[in-house]
Design an enzyme around this catalytic site. Structure first.
Site, short mmCIF file in Angstrom:
data_model
loop_
_atom_site.label_atom_id
_atom_site.label_comp_id
_atom_site.label_asym_id
_atom_site.label_seq_id
_atom_site.Cartn_x
_atom_site.Cartn_y
_atom_site.Cartn_z
N LYS A 135 -15.79 66.34 1.95
CA LYS A 135 -15.04 65.25 1.30
C LYS A 135 -15.92 64.46 0.34
O LYS A 135 -15.42 63.98 -0.68
CB LYS A 135 -14.43 64.31 2.35
CG LYS A 135 -13.20 64.90 3.01
CD LYS A 135 -12.29 63.83 3.57
CE LYS A 135 -11.05 64.44 4.22
NZ LYS A 135 -10.27 63.47 5.00
N LYS A 217 -6.09 77.48 3.57
CA LYS A 217 -5.12 76.81 4.43
C LYS A 217 -3.98 76.22 3.58
O LYS A 217 -4.23 75.76 2.47
CB LYS A 217 -5.86 75.69 5.17
CG LYS A 217 -5.16 75.19 6.41
CD LYS A 217 -6.05 74.18 7.12
CE LYS A 217 -5.20 73.02 7.62
NZ LYS A 217 -5.95 71.99 8.30
N LYS A 220 -0.76 70.32 1.17
CA LYS A 220 0.18 69.63 0.27
C LYS A 220 -0.48 69.23 -1.03
O LYS A 220 0.18 68.95 -2.01
CB LYS A 220 0.81 68.42 0.95
CG LYS A 220 -0.17 67.42 1.49
CD LYS A 220 0.48 66.53 2.54
CE LYS A 220 -0.50 66.26 3.66
NZ LYS A 220 0.09 66.11 4.97
#
Ligand code: TRP
Length: 352
Positions: A135, A217, A220
């Site tokens: 991240k 994976k 969204k």
């Protein structure tokens, strides 16, 4: 109008009157971030299992909104995402009379225990978290302290409820491991304060991959809208996405290494219909990918149809939802306060 819930009926509270209990149900804790529409991946990989665990265990579920602000949020959209996620998860079948289902920021013990645990967690071990590394590379302009201490807040979520088991996906296993280490370390210093939680890997459930790049994976945030099916997609849209799903050139419905696209579709179909891979292979023997994709699309459409209908009901009844999350949070607050107080007392704080 949906029927208002009666908090005295919460089996969670009844089951936790320890003195009266003969057989104690295990406590399950899990949470999900309200960072947008719930996807088919979230549903098959997590929420459907949450639903299935409700009778066997004392389940405590939360929307981890405090975790979500580690990435900058637009206020109106963030607010809408939280309400949408709450309605969607209720619609999936989380029953507020059986389980607790609250919004993390409504229960202030989470942030409090997280602070305490920060002081028992080393800089080095947080630096080694793969999600932090990923991240911070992805949001290089906002590598904030919350992103760094994300795992201690997650440990607080779990440890506050003395959870026996935590259903988590593969990407959260390292976070559960650090939660266990923190609990062990704290218990080593002060005696048995926290239950050391076990990971729970559900027997059913699928790791759903992107329909456009089945090595990734389903997410969204994928730039390609066809990669991801959400609970709010209309039947037409769902069918279109499955028809466009990337497969291979073999034209043989068979689970095999290298056939990531077909393996993914088989996983989805198996998870919904309960059929084994062998049964699916037999069902589509001699048939092409077109037939198979249509069958998977139809199975998903029928699985999500009642979810979408219930979502519409919940989202139109904000009063009911408010009652659900308020009552859940009240019980969670009371229960988690016991653990927080116990931990603080051991450390030496003067208790109010
Ligand atoms: N970090 C988890 C995720 O993004 C969500 C989460 C927050 C969680 N607190 C938790 C999961 C505690 C399990 C237990 O998926």
């Amino acid at each position: 109008m949906l029927t208002p819930i009666n908090s005295t009926l919460f089996t969670f509270e009844r089951n936790n009157k320890m003195e009266q209990q003969t057989e104690k149900k295990k406590i399950v804790f899990s949470a999900i971030q309200p960072s947008g529409t719930i996807t088919l991946g979230n549903y098959l990989g997590a929420v459907k299992n949450w639903v299935n665990m409700q009778d066997e265990f004392n389940c405590i579920y939360a929307l981890a909104d405090l975790h979500t602000i580690t990435v900058r949020q637009e206020p109106a959209k963030f607010r809408k995402n939280i309400i949408d996620a709450y309605a969607s998860i209720l619609a999936c079948g989380i029953d507020p009379e059986k389980s607790l289902f609250f919004i993390q920021s409504h229960v202030n013990t989470h942030a409090q225990l997280a602070w305490v645990l920060n002081c028992y967690t080393q800089f080095g071990e947080l630096s080694r978290m793969t999600q932090f590394k990923d991240k911070s590379a992805k949001h290089a302009d906002n590598v904030n302290a919350g992103l760094f201490t994300y795992p201690t807040l997650m440990a607080a979520d779990i440890l506050l409820y003395q959870a026996d088991m935590v259903p988590v996906g593969a990407d959260q296993k390292q976070h559960l491991e650090i939660s266990r280490n923190i609990a062990d370390r704290f218990n080593g210093l002060y005696g048995n304060v926290f239950k050391v939680p076990e990971p729970y890997i559900p027997t059913k459930g699928a790791r759903v991959m992107s329909l456009q790049d089945p090595t990734k994976k389903m997410s969204k945030s994928d730039e390609n809208v066809n990669a991801c099916v959400t609970l709010m997609d209309s039947p037409d849209v769902i069918m279109k996405k499955f028809k466009r799903a990337v497969t291979d050139s073999e034209a043989c419905v068979k689970y095999a290494e290298g056939k990531d696209g077909i393996n993914n579709l088989m996983g989805i179909y198996s998870c919904i219909t309960g059929k084994t891979f062998e049964q699916i292979e037999a069902e589509f023997e001699g048939k092409g990918y077109g037939d198979f994709k249509t069958a998977v699309g139809e199975a998903v459409i029928e699985e999500l149809r009642p979810v979408r209908e219930k979502y519409e009901q919940y989202i139109a009844d904000k009063t009911y939802m408010q009652e659900c999350y308020t009552k859940s949070a009240e019980i969670a607050q009371k229960y988690s306060q016991r653990t927080l107080s116990k931990a603080m007392k051991k450390i030496g704080f003067v208790m109010p």
